[in-house]
Scaffold this motif. Structure first.
Motif, PDB file in Angstrom:
ATOM      1  N   GLU A 108       0.836  -1.195   0.000  1.00  0.00           N
ATOM      2  CA  GLU A 108       0.000   0.000   0.000  1.00  0.00           C
ATOM      3  C   GLU A 108       0.872   1.246   0.000  1.00  0.00           C
ATOM      4  O   GLU A 108       0.601   2.209  -0.721  1.00  0.00           O
ATOM      5  CB  GLU A 108      -0.930   0.002   1.213  1.00  0.00           C
ATOM      6  N   LEU A 109       1.955   1.238   0.812  1.00  0.00           N
ATOM      7  CA  LEU A 109       2.868   2.377   0.834  1.00  0.00           C
ATOM      8  C   LEU A 109       3.545   2.531  -0.523  1.00  0.00           C
ATOM      9  O   LEU A 109       3.673   3.645  -1.042  1.00  0.00           O
ATOM     10  CB  LEU A 109       3.915   2.202   1.942  1.00  0.00           C
ATOM     11  N   ASP A 110       3.999   1.408  -1.102  1.00  0.00           N
ATOM     12  CA  ASP A 110       4.630   1.458  -2.418  1.00  0.00           C
ATOM     13  C   ASP A 110       3.650   1.995  -3.451  1.00  0.00           C
ATOM     14  O   ASP A 110       4.018   2.801  -4.314  1.00  0.00           O
ATOM     15  CB  ASP A 110       5.126   0.072  -2.833  1.00  0.00           C
ATOM     16  N   THR A 111       2.410   1.555  -3.391  1.00  0.00           N
ATOM     17  CA  THR A 111       1.391   2.015  -4.333  1.00  0.00           C
ATOM     18  C   THR A 111       1.155   3.510  -4.170  1.00  0.00           C
ATOM     19  O   THR A 111       1.053   4.240  -5.171  1.00  0.00           O
ATOM     20  CB  THR A 111       0.072   1.245  -4.118  1.00  0.00           C
ATOM     21  N   LYS A 112       1.111   3.997  -2.944  1.00  0.00           N
ATOM     22  CA  LYS A 112       0.919   5.429  -2.704  1.00  0.00           C
ATOM     23  C   LYS A 112       2.100   6.218  -3.256  1.00  0.00           C
ATOM     24  O   LYS A 112       1.926   7.269  -3.881  1.00  0.00           O
ATOM     25  CB  LYS A 112       0.752   5.700  -1.209  1.00  0.00           C
ATOM     26  N   GLU A 113       3.321   5.690  -3.027  1.00  0.00           N
ATOM     27  CA  GLU A 113       4.507   6.359  -3.549  1.00  0.00           C
ATOM     28  C   GLU A 113       4.495   6.357  -5.080  1.00  0.00           C
ATOM     29  O   GLU A 113       4.830   7.369  -5.713  1.00  0.00           O
ATOM     30  CB  GLU A 113       5.778   5.675  -3.025  1.00  0.00           C
ATOM     31  N   GLU A 114       4.109   5.233  -5.681  1.00  0.00           N
ATOM     32  CA  GLU A 114       4.032   5.150  -7.141  1.00  0.00           C
ATOM     33  C   GLU A 114       2.988   6.121  -7.682  1.00  0.00           C
ATOM     34  O   GLU A 114       3.208   6.787  -8.708  1.00  0.00           O
ATOM     35  CB  GLU A 114       3.712   3.723  -7.574  1.00  0.00           C
ATOM     36  N   ASP A 115       1.838   6.190  -6.997  1.00  0.00           N
ATOM     37  CA  ASP A 115       0.792   7.125  -7.425  1.00  0.00           C
ATOM     38  C   ASP A 115       1.283   8.565  -7.356  1.00  0.00           C
ATOM     39  O   ASP A 115       1.028   9.372  -8.265  1.00  0.00           O
ATOM     40  CB  ASP A 115      -0.466   6.958  -6.574  1.00  0.00           C
ATOM     41  N   LEU A 116       2.004   8.898  -6.281  1.00  0.00           N
ATOM     42  CA  LEU A 116       2.537  10.245  -6.120  1.00  0.00           C
ATOM     43  C   LEU A 116       3.555  10.544  -7.216  1.00  0.00           C
ATOM     44  O   LEU A 116       3.527  11.629  -7.836  1.00  0.00           O
ATOM     45  CB  LEU A 116       3.176  10.387  -4.737  1.00  0.00           C
ATOM     46  N   GLU A 117       4.433   9.580  -7.490  1.00  0.00           N
ATOM     47  CA  GLU A 117       5.430   9.759  -8.547  1.00  0.00           C
ATOM     48  C   GLU A 117       4.753   9.902  -9.906  1.00  0.00           C
ATOM     49  O   GLU A 117       5.143  10.747 -10.720  1.00  0.00           O
ATOM     50  CB  GLU A 117       6.391   8.566  -8.550  1.00  0.00           C
ATOM     51  N   TYR A 118       3.737   9.083 -10.152  1.00  0.00           N
ATOM     52  CA  TYR A 118       2.988   9.169 -11.408  1.00  0.00           C
ATOM     53  C   TYR A 118       2.344  10.546 -11.553  1.00  0.00           C
ATOM     54  O   TYR A 118       2.357  11.141 -12.635  1.00  0.00           O
ATOM     55  CB  TYR A 118       1.933   8.065 -11.467  1.00  0.00           C
ATOM     56  N   SER A 119       1.783  11.056 -10.477  1.00  0.00           N
ATOM     57  CA  SER A 119       1.150  12.385 -10.511  1.00  0.00           C
ATOM     58  C   SER A 119       2.177  13.449 -10.858  1.00  0.00           C
ATOM     59  O   SER A 119       1.911  14.342 -11.677  1.00  0.00           O
ATOM     60  CB  SER A 119       0.533  12.749  -9.166  1.00  0.00           C
ATOM     61  N   LYS A 120       3.351  13.356 -10.229  1.00  0.00           N
ATOM     62  CA  LYS A 120       4.397  14.339 -10.510  1.00  0.00           C
ATOM     63  C   LYS A 120       4.819  14.261 -11.975  1.00  0.00           C
ATOM     64  O   LYS A 120       5.000  15.295 -12.636  1.00  0.00           O
ATOM     65  CB  LYS A 120       5.604  14.090  -9.608  1.00  0.00           C
ATOM     66  N   LEU A 121       4.976  13.018 -12.466  1.00  0.00           N
ATOM     67  CA  LEU A 121       5.357  12.854 -13.868  1.00  0.00           C
ATOM     68  C   LEU A 121       4.266  13.374 -14.798  1.00  0.00           C
ATOM     69  O   LEU A 121       4.559  13.983 -15.845  1.00  0.00           O
ATOM     70  CB  LEU A 121       5.659  11.385 -14.175  1.00  0.00           C
ATOM     71  N   ALA A 122       3.012  13.147 -14.434  1.00  0.00           N
ATOM     72  CA  ALA A 122       1.899  13.633 -15.253  1.00  0.00           C
ATOM     73  C   ALA A 122       1.903  15.161 -15.289  1.00  0.00           C
ATOM     74  O   ALA A 122       1.699  15.771 -16.356  1.00  0.00           O
ATOM     75  CB  ALA A 122       0.581  13.107 -14.714  1.00  0.00           C
ATOM     76  N   VAL A 123       2.143  15.802 -14.141  1.00  0.00           N
ATOM     77  CA  VAL A 123       2.198  17.265 -14.088  1.00  0.00           C
ATOM     78  C   VAL A 123       3.362  17.755 -14.938  1.00  0.00           C
ATOM     79  O   VAL A 123       3.233  18.722 -15.716  1.00  0.00           O
ATOM     80  CB  VAL A 123       2.318  17.745 -12.619  1.00  0.00           C
ATOM     81  N   THR A 124       4.518  17.066 -14.816  1.00  0.00           N
ATOM     82  CA  THR A 124       5.692  17.452 -15.610  1.00  0.00           C
ATOM     83  C   THR A 124       5.401  17.284 -17.095  1.00  0.00           C
ATOM     84  O   THR A 124       5.729  18.168 -17.913  1.00  0.00           O
ATOM     85  CB  THR A 124       6.910  16.598 -15.208  1.00  0.00           C
ATOM     86  N   ALA A 125       4.784  16.172 -17.479  1.00  0.00           N
ATOM     87  CA  ALA A 125       4.463  15.922 -18.887  1.00  0.00           C
ATOM     88  C   ALA A 125       3.486  16.975 -19.408  1.00  0.00           C
ATOM     89  O   ALA A 125       3.620  17.465 -20.542  1.00  0.00           O
ATOM     90  CB  ALA A 125       3.880  14.530 -19.055  1.00  0.00           C
ATOM     91  N   LYS A 126       2.518  17.345 -18.594  1.00  0.00           N
ATOM     92  CA  LYS A 126       1.540  18.354 -19.011  1.00  0.00           C
ATOM     93  C   LYS A 126       2.236  19.706 -19.200  1.00  0.00           C
ATOM     94  O   LYS A 126       1.979  20.429 -20.168  1.00  0.00           O
ATOM     95  CB  LYS A 126       0.431  18.455 -17.970  1.00  0.00           C
ATOM     96  N   GLY A 127       3.140  19.995 -18.247  1.00  0.00           N
ATOM     97  CA  GLY A 127       3.905  21.247 -18.364  1.00  0.00           C
ATOM     98  C   GLY A 127       4.770  21.240 -19.609  1.00  0.00           C
ATOM     99  O   GLY A 127       4.881  22.267 -20.313  1.00  0.00           O
ATOM    100  N   GLN A 128       5.393  20.118 -19.917  1.00  0.00           N
ATOM    101  CA  GLN A 128       6.220  20.009 -21.116  1.00  0.00           C
ATOM    102  C   GLN A 128       5.360  20.131 -22.364  1.00  0.00           C
ATOM    103  O   GLN A 128       5.760  20.761 -23.358  1.00  0.00           O
ATOM    104  CB  GLN A 128       6.995  18.685 -21.123  1.00  0.00           C
ATOM    105  N   HIS A 129       4.172  19.559 -22.350  1.00  0.00           N
ATOM    106  CA  HIS A 129       3.257  19.657 -23.484  1.00  0.00           C
ATOM    107  C   HIS A 129       2.866  21.117 -23.718  1.00  0.00           C
ATOM    108  O   HIS A 129       2.853  21.594 -24.871  1.00  0.00           O
ATOM    109  CB  HIS A 129       2.015  18.795 -23.240  1.00  0.00           C
ATOM    110  N   VAL A 130       2.574  21.812 -22.640  1.00  0.00           N
ATOM    111  CA  VAL A 130       2.217  23.238 -22.751  1.00  0.00           C
ATOM    112  C   VAL A 130       3.409  24.003 -23.321  1.00  0.00           C
ATOM    113  O   VAL A 130       3.256  24.867 -24.209  1.00  0.00           O
ATOM    114  CB  VAL A 130       1.782  23.795 -21.369  1.00  0.00           C
ATOM    115  N   GLU A 131       4.607  23.706 -22.844  1.00  0.00           N
ATOM    116  CA  GLU A 131       5.822  24.377 -23.321  1.00  0.00           C
ATOM    117  C   GLU A 131       6.049  24.082 -24.807  1.00  0.00           C
ATOM    118  O   GLU A 131       6.397  24.980 -25.582  1.00  0.00           O
ATOM    119  CB  GLU A 131       7.022  23.914 -22.492  1.00  0.00           C
ATOM    120  N   ILE A 132       5.829  22.816 -25.211  1.00  0.00           N
ATOM    121  CA  ILE A 132       5.987  22.450 -26.614  1.00  0.00           C
ATOM    122  C   ILE A 132       4.999  23.216 -27.475  1.00  0.00           C
ATOM    123  O   ILE A 132       5.359  23.758 -28.539  1.00  0.00           O
ATOM    124  CB  ILE A 132       5.826  20.919 -26.809  1.00  0.00           C
TER     125      ILE A 132
END
Length: 153
Positions: A108-132
């Motif tokens: 459960e802790l690993d899943t929460k950490e993975e979800d948090l990391e995924y969210s950060k990556l999604a935000v980064t990807a969205k920011g990169q998409h906006v920049e592109i």
């Protein structure tokens, strides 16, 4: 073994028990050497029982009683060992359940950490998409103003 001889032996035993219980309820003052009549009847030798069939019946009953005692002892020991084995297995099961619970909590802790990391990556990807998209629009604007933009970067 005839049933009548067994019944007679059982009746003698019952009579002796009743007399013994009665003597315990109302103790008589007697010397240690003297035995009550009930004790004398039970303790008499097999030859005093009378017929050989009575002797055989009593002997067989005694042997059967001893065999049953041995069987009971064996079964009791076996039951005890099975109960001990069951106890060991139950302890092992409880330990495994605890370990499983710990692993589940870790997952459960690993899943929460993975979800948090995924969210950060999604935000980064969205920011990169906006920049592109912004860079694409800048490139389009520059192409339209100058008319010539180098494809080399």
């Amino acid at each position: 073994m005839p049933d009548s001889t067994i019944r007679e032996s059982n009746e003698e035993l019952k009579q002796w028990k009743e007399e013994r219980i009665q003597s315990l309820r109302t103790p008589e003052l007697s010397s240690v050497d003297e035995k009550s009549e009930s004790e004398k009847t039970v303790c008499k030798p097999l030859s005093d029982l009378g017929s050989p069939t009575k002797q055989n019946a009593l002997t067989n009953a005694i042997k059967e009683n001893e065999n049953l005692k041995r069987k009971l002892l064996y079964i009791t020991k076996e039951n005890t060992s099975l109960l001990q084995e069951m106890s060991r297995l139950k302890e092992k099961q409880m330990k495994l359940e605890d370990d499983l619970r710990e692993v589940s909590n870790m997952d459960e802790l690993d899943t929460k950490e993975e979800d948090l990391e995924y969210s950060k990556l999604a935000v980064t990807a969205k920011g990169q998409h906006v920049e592109i998209e912004r860079l694409k629009s800048d490139i389009q604007r520059l192409k339209s103003k100058c008319g010539h933009v180098s494809k080399e970067t």
